[in-house]
Design an enzyme around this catalytic site. Sequence first.
Site, short mmCIF file in Angstrom:
data_model
loop_
_atom_site.label_atom_id
_atom_site.label_comp_id
_atom_site.label_asym_id
_atom_site.label_seq_id
_atom_site.Cartn_x
_atom_site.Cartn_y
_atom_site.Cartn_z
N LYS A 247 -4.53 -2.39 8.45
CA LYS A 247 -4.08 -1.85 7.17
C LYS A 247 -5.21 -1.17 6.40
CE LYS A 247 -0.21 -4.76 5.85
NZ LYS A 247 -0.32 -6.21 5.86
N ARG A 248 -6.42 -1.64 6.62
CA ARG A 248 -7.56 -1.03 5.91
C ARG A 248 -7.65 0.47 6.19
NH1 ARG A 248 -12.31 -1.84 7.62
NH2 ARG A 248 -11.74 -2.75 9.60
#
Length: 465
Positions: A247-248
């Site tokens: 997700k980063r």
Amino acid sequence: MTSTPIRTRFAPSPTGFLHLGGARTALFSWAFARHNQGVFVLRIEDTDLERSTPEAVQAILDSMDWLGMQPDEGPFYQMQRMDRYREVIAQMLKAGTAYHCYSSPEEVEQMREAARAKGLKPRYDGTWRPEPGKTLPPIPEGRKPVVRFKNPLEGSTSWNDMVKGPISFENGELDDLIIARPDGTPTYNFCVVVDDWDMGMTHILRGDDHVNNTPRQINILRALGATVPEYGHVPMILGPDGEKLSKRHGAVNVMEYDAQGYLPEAMINYLSRLGWSHGDDELFTREQLVQWFDTDHLSKSASQWDPKKLNWVNAHYIKQMDNAELAARVAPRIEKRGGNPAATDLPAAMGLLKDRAETLEQLAESAMLFCKPFTPAPAELVEQHLTPAAREALADFAQRAADTDWTREGITALIKAVLADRGLKMPQLAIPLRVAVVGQTQTPAVDAVLALIGKDTVLQRLGAI
Ligand code: GLU
């Protein structure tokens, strides 16, 4: 000559949305099946009751649907196959390829400790493994057994991985795998084996986090007398910074890309290039992918997610898409913004705007110019751009417009004539036109914008300044 038809599967665990890595694995299996006129099976591995949810199942089905990877068979659900797994466990116990083990988890932990202390691999020590001439210990009162697979002790288990090449594990390194828990429920690796066997899988493409499961699965398949499929383990996808994609790095949920305005055609094209290649080709259709796909060109090394490249691919698909088709896909996004797609000739608007858009969202945003009610320019724009000289030019433009053929070419000629007669430069007329007609200074080519808005509306707005 008849040969066994190719059968592949995608076997996601429904513990969350379908992420990019899963979608790519699915795509490779799908493309391999299609290329070989084989069968693509979808199997939902939902035995982890705590982590599996119906929403996740739905999200997977929606994603597969969005990407156009409909299965030929399935979806099958492992939870609906429990009786079958129990049946095979019973057969194996009978055949002696599996056995009851009454060691408690604590005892097994002690065995592991003891092995560790001797510098060996931590493992179950085979206390309950039946061997000819061996006497098993007395069964502890009231204890429910697990079922363990009787893994071969000698030799090695090898396969020629379709992606990684030859891989080999010493059987002595593999524990006697638990295939059923004390309550009789089958374990993960066992369900996979029974399914791959029953579903007649010939080729398995999956993430390389499963490499360690493969020798265990092969040994169980052999014990069952099943044909062992070909395996290919695909390396993972890394983020632009070289770390595991997460997700980063932005959205990892496939459907998030739909929401952001990526075309499934572009996603398929882009995903297929993550770990597979066909010469230098970057842009190709689904049909070409199917025609070209092979496991020989699957990459042995991890691939890197490149959002800029995805945008470039998406922009390509937007640009080459038929305007009417594009309009149909953008219309709901305009409605979501409170616009009315029917307020304009949307396909024509797409033709005008699509060259500058990287996503359908951007396209919808720019099409709002034609789909929202007209808001006159703010006072400061009026003051700055609708000077007395500009107003005169606009009046001139409006007057001559009556006789103008309202096509882009007609309007270009009209603008040129006004500029020439009045000794003006293009921006001296184009910007006031924009401010007066659409209430802003920036738009695509002004002639095209005016053509799309229509003569009546343009004259009406020019008359209102
Ligand atoms: N259910 C596994 C996963 O989601 C895949 C198992 C397999 O492909 O064998 O990672």
